[in-house]
Design a protein around this motif. Structure first.
Motif: not given
Length: 341
Positions: A88-93, A221-223, A228-235, A241-245
């Motif tokens: 999780l840590m490596q994927t998140l950062t 799945r959301p991670l 792919l990047g924040d913009d792609h993830a939102r698309a 933000r919820r996923t990171r928290v």
């Protein structure tokens, strides 16, 4: 992109990945058997089996059931927690050299334990178990807040984690030098060990580890979209933000619970995710299950190795994993292509 990842890594065939999971299960069973059989007193596997399922009251039965079984089950639970936390840590950062301790988990737990010992006079492991867990949670919360809270980015989380770690470990070292009694008590917890951890302690922490593991797997799945990047993830419909928290919450439950139970055991969360990506690719839907299976294999294997090398005494598992992880870290840093991880 992660260091060392390859465009083909994300296109591993599902049968190959499934075979890797099955291999991990076989290795975990083998490591469990070794952990139950190997020690100061070697016990044949058939006696291990009888001691578990058909005890006759012999000395070997008592060793297997009362000493080695709780130790082995603790190793499985803590190993899976550290592996999942590392993935999780490596994927998140988006940094494959990140360790769960980067969120301040180890430092927060250590600061809380040293305070409990020095200020409150608590010396029993059961007594400061909850202090360690609370300290880990508070430190992770502080890192999340300093990193920007709901707007935290991987880089800001890493910088905030480094600052919090430095401050807390400075506090720990200062208090230990001021109170030598605290230093002696702290050494027992800080070494990182599976020894003398009975079933009651494991059952106390197990609900937290299960909750963290469940949350971690639900975030796979959301991670994956977030990588792919924040913009792609939102698309793709991911709530960034919820996923990171929630990821920080899962890491805190997993690594905070593991650290509170066994003390800080380093490098497991670094080694296993990095190795797993070479076989299953960076997709968290595969990476996290791989980490949950192979990390206990590493932890139990290191524990058995520590018993063999220093027999009839033993080397604590935290020391063994630190040695192995240090070698891997040096190798990764020296790699010519390390900047492309």
């Amino acid at each position: 992109m992660f260091v060392g990842s390859h465009p083909r890594a994300g296109r591993k065939r599902p049968p190959v990945r499934t075979a890797g999971l099955l291999l991990g299960l076989v290795l975990l069973l083998a490591a469990t058997a070794l952990s139950l059989a190997v020690g100061t007193q070697q016990i044949p596997l058939h006696q291990v089996w009888s001691g578990l399922f058909a005890p006759t009251g012999t000395e070997n039965d008592a060793i297997v059931r009362d000493l080695r079984l709780p130790r082995t089950l603790t190793g499985v639970a803590v190993g899976a927690a550290l592996g999942l936390g590392g993935g999780l840590m490596q994927t998140l950062t988006r940094n494959p050299l990140a360790d769960p301790g980067l969120l301040g988990v180890n430092a927060g737990a250590a600061a809380a334990v040293v305070t409990a010992i020095s200020v409150l006079g608590i010396t029993s492991f059961t007594g400061y178990l909850w202090f360690a867990l609370a300290g880990a949670a508070l430190a992770a919360t502080a890192v999340q807040a300093l990193g920007g809270g709901r707007y935290a980015t991987p880089v800001r989380l890493a910088l905030a984690g480094t600052a919090v770690n430095a401050a807390l470990f400075g506090y720990v070292n200062g208090l230990q030098q001021w109170d030598l009694g605290t230093l002696d008590e702290m050494r027992y917890w800080a070494v990182g060990t599976l020894a003398k951890r009975d079933a009651d302690l494991l059952l106390t922490v197990l609900p937290l580890l299960v909750a963290g593991a469940t949350l971690a797997l639900a975030l796979a799945r959301p991670l994956g979209a977030l990588a792919l990047g924040d913009d792609h993830a939102r698309a793709l419909g991911t709530r960034v933000r919820r996923t990171r928290v929630l990821s920080v919450v899962a890491i805190t439950l997993l690594c905070g619970g593991a650290t509170a139970l066994c003390g800080p055991i380093g490098f497991v969360g670094l080694m296993i995710p990095h190795a797993a990506r070479a076989f299953c690719g960076p997709d968290p839907r595969w990476l996290l299950p791989y980490c949950a299976l192979y990390a206990p294999v590493l932890l139990l294997g290191s524990d058995v190795l520590g018993r063999i090398v220093a027999a009839p005494s033993e080397i604590e598992v935290g020391t063994v994993t630190a040695f192995l992880g240090g070698l891997l870290f040096i190798h990764l840093v020296r790699r010519r292509k390390a900047t492309r991880l």
